[in-house]
Design a protein around this motif. Structure first.
Motif, PDB file in Angstrom:
ATOM      1  N   ALA A   1       0.833  -1.205   0.000  1.00  0.00           N
ATOM      2  CA  ALA A   1       0.000   0.000   0.000  1.00  0.00           C
ATOM      3  C   ALA A   1       0.866   1.252   0.000  1.00  0.00           C
ATOM      4  O   ALA A   1       0.576   2.234  -0.708  1.00  0.00           O
ATOM      5  CB  ALA A   1      -0.935  -0.012   1.209  1.00  0.00           C
TER       6      ALA A   1
ATOM      7  N   PRO B   1      -5.630   4.842  -3.614  1.00  0.00           N
ATOM      8  CA  PRO B   1      -6.207   4.701  -2.262  1.00  0.00           C
ATOM      9  C   PRO B   1      -5.368   5.413  -1.208  1.00  0.00           C
ATOM     10  O   PRO B   1      -4.743   4.787  -0.349  1.00  0.00           O
ATOM     11  CB  PRO B   1      -6.217   3.185  -2.057  1.00  0.00           C
TER      12      PRO B   1
ATOM     13  N   LEU C   1      -4.489   4.433   2.709  1.00  0.00           N
ATOM     14  CA  LEU C   1      -4.685   2.994   2.904  1.00  0.00           C
ATOM     15  C   LEU C   1      -3.608   2.390   3.796  1.00  0.00           C
ATOM     16  O   LEU C   1      -3.914   1.595   4.692  1.00  0.00           O
ATOM     17  CB  LEU C   1      -4.719   2.275   1.553  1.00  0.00           C
TER      18      LEU C   1
ATOM     19  N   THR D   1     -10.894   1.735  -1.293  1.00  0.00           N
ATOM     20  CA  THR D   1     -10.409   0.945  -2.440  1.00  0.00           C
ATOM     21  C   THR D   1     -11.479   0.646  -3.487  1.00  0.00           C
ATOM     22  O   THR D   1     -11.298  -0.276  -4.288  1.00  0.00           O
ATOM     23  CB  THR D   1      -9.842  -0.397  -1.936  1.00  0.00           C
TER      24      THR D   1
ATOM     25  N   ILE E   1     -12.392  -2.748  -3.008  1.00  0.00           N
ATOM     26  CA  ILE E   1     -11.231  -3.567  -3.396  1.00  0.00           C
ATOM     27  C   ILE E   1     -11.288  -3.893  -4.889  1.00  0.00           C
ATOM     28  O   ILE E   1     -11.128  -5.052  -5.303  1.00  0.00           O
ATOM     29  CB  ILE E   1     -11.111  -4.845  -2.536  1.00  0.00           C
TER      30      ILE E   1
ATOM     31  N   TRP F   1      -0.204  -2.838  -7.614  1.00  0.00           N
ATOM     32  CA  TRP F   1      -1.549  -2.424  -7.204  1.00  0.00           C
ATOM     33  C   TRP F   1      -2.485  -3.625  -7.207  1.00  0.00           C
ATOM     34  O   TRP F   1      -3.262  -3.829  -6.263  1.00  0.00           O
ATOM     35  CB  TRP F   1      -2.041  -1.350  -8.176  1.00  0.00           C
TER      36      TRP F   1
ATOM     37  N   TYR G   1      -4.438  -5.525  -3.998  1.00  0.00           N
ATOM     38  CA  TYR G   1      -5.889  -5.727  -3.878  1.00  0.00           C
ATOM     39  C   TYR G   1      -6.241  -7.198  -3.769  1.00  0.00           C
ATOM     40  O   TYR G   1      -7.213  -7.552  -3.094  1.00  0.00           O
ATOM     41  CB  TYR G   1      -6.607  -5.060  -5.058  1.00  0.00           C
TER      42      TYR G   1
END
Length: 223
Positions: free
Chosen positions: A101, A115, A118, A178, A181, A191, A195
């Motif tokens: 993240a 995000p 995060l 997110t 997600i 990335w 996720y």
């Protein structure tokens, strides 16, 4: 059969039907902290067709459970499973997810769908969950393993249920950060890996809370 299913709680259905939790996640029905809500009411709250969901549940193959029916197992066996399958796993998950993240925010922070925040949120989740798991490991689980019953366990169980609600709220915030997600179409490999890991974390944590709230704590409170 499907009519009867709509009257049962999400928690009991999650215990009864292997694969039910996958269906509940599909419809965003909270079977862990909201496990005492009947399917009919939970569907109504989200403007969903309870009958259609019940029929989907009824169609699942219930002959091949993926794990034991923990409702019929001793508390000590379930606790051992929780420690190995979830407590250890969560401790492995968070450091890598926080690293990924941080990397995504550092590289893609100028993009509208990045995000932002995060990594900080995951760090806070890690601290809260670690504190929670230590309380279980050092206080509540030893009590349940020694078969200590109410009223001595009532207080610790109430605290754990309250903290589970907080974990559920943290997952809701995670989804907000997110886009539930969902990586953007142009997301890089880092990335997407982040996720995928977040999706696994959410699945694991929800099932972890379900097993404790709807089976371990429910059984302890029934004695």
């Amino acid at each position: 059969m499907s009519i009867a299913l709509t009257e049962q709680t999400l928690g009991s259905l999650a215990c009864l039907i292997p694969g039910a939790t996958r269906v509940f996640r599909q419809y965003k029905l909270d079977f862990c902290c909201g496990g005492n809500t009947p399917l009919r009411d939970a569907a109504l709250q989200r403007n969903l067709d309870a009958q259609a969901i019940a029929e989907q549940l009824a169609a699942l193959d219930s002959d091949t459970p993926s794990e034991p029916d923990w409702r019929n197992e001793p508390a000590a066996a379930l606790i051992e499973f929780l420690l190995e399958r979830y407590h250890e796993r969560h401790r492995e998950q968070f450091p890598e997810l926080i690293r990924l993240a941080s990397r995504v925010e550092q590289v893609h922070g100028n993009k509208a769908d990045c995000p932002l925040g995060l990594a900080e949120h995951l760090w806070a989740m890690q601290q809260e969950l670690e504190s929670h798991m230590l309380k279980e490991e050092q206080i509540l689980f030893p009590m349940l393993q020694r078969n200590i019953q109410l009223p001595q366990t009532q207080g610790p169980i109430a605290v754990m249920r309250f903290e589970h609600d907080q974990h559920s709220a943290a997952l809701a915030r995670l989804a907000e950060l997110t886009q539930d997600i969902t990586p953007p179409a142009n997301a890089c490999n880092t990335w997407r890996a982040l996720y995928r890991g977040l999706e696994e974390l959410r699945d694991d944590l929800m099932h972890h809370i379900h097993l404790e709230n709807n089976i371990l704590f429910a059984n302890a409170s029934a004695h």
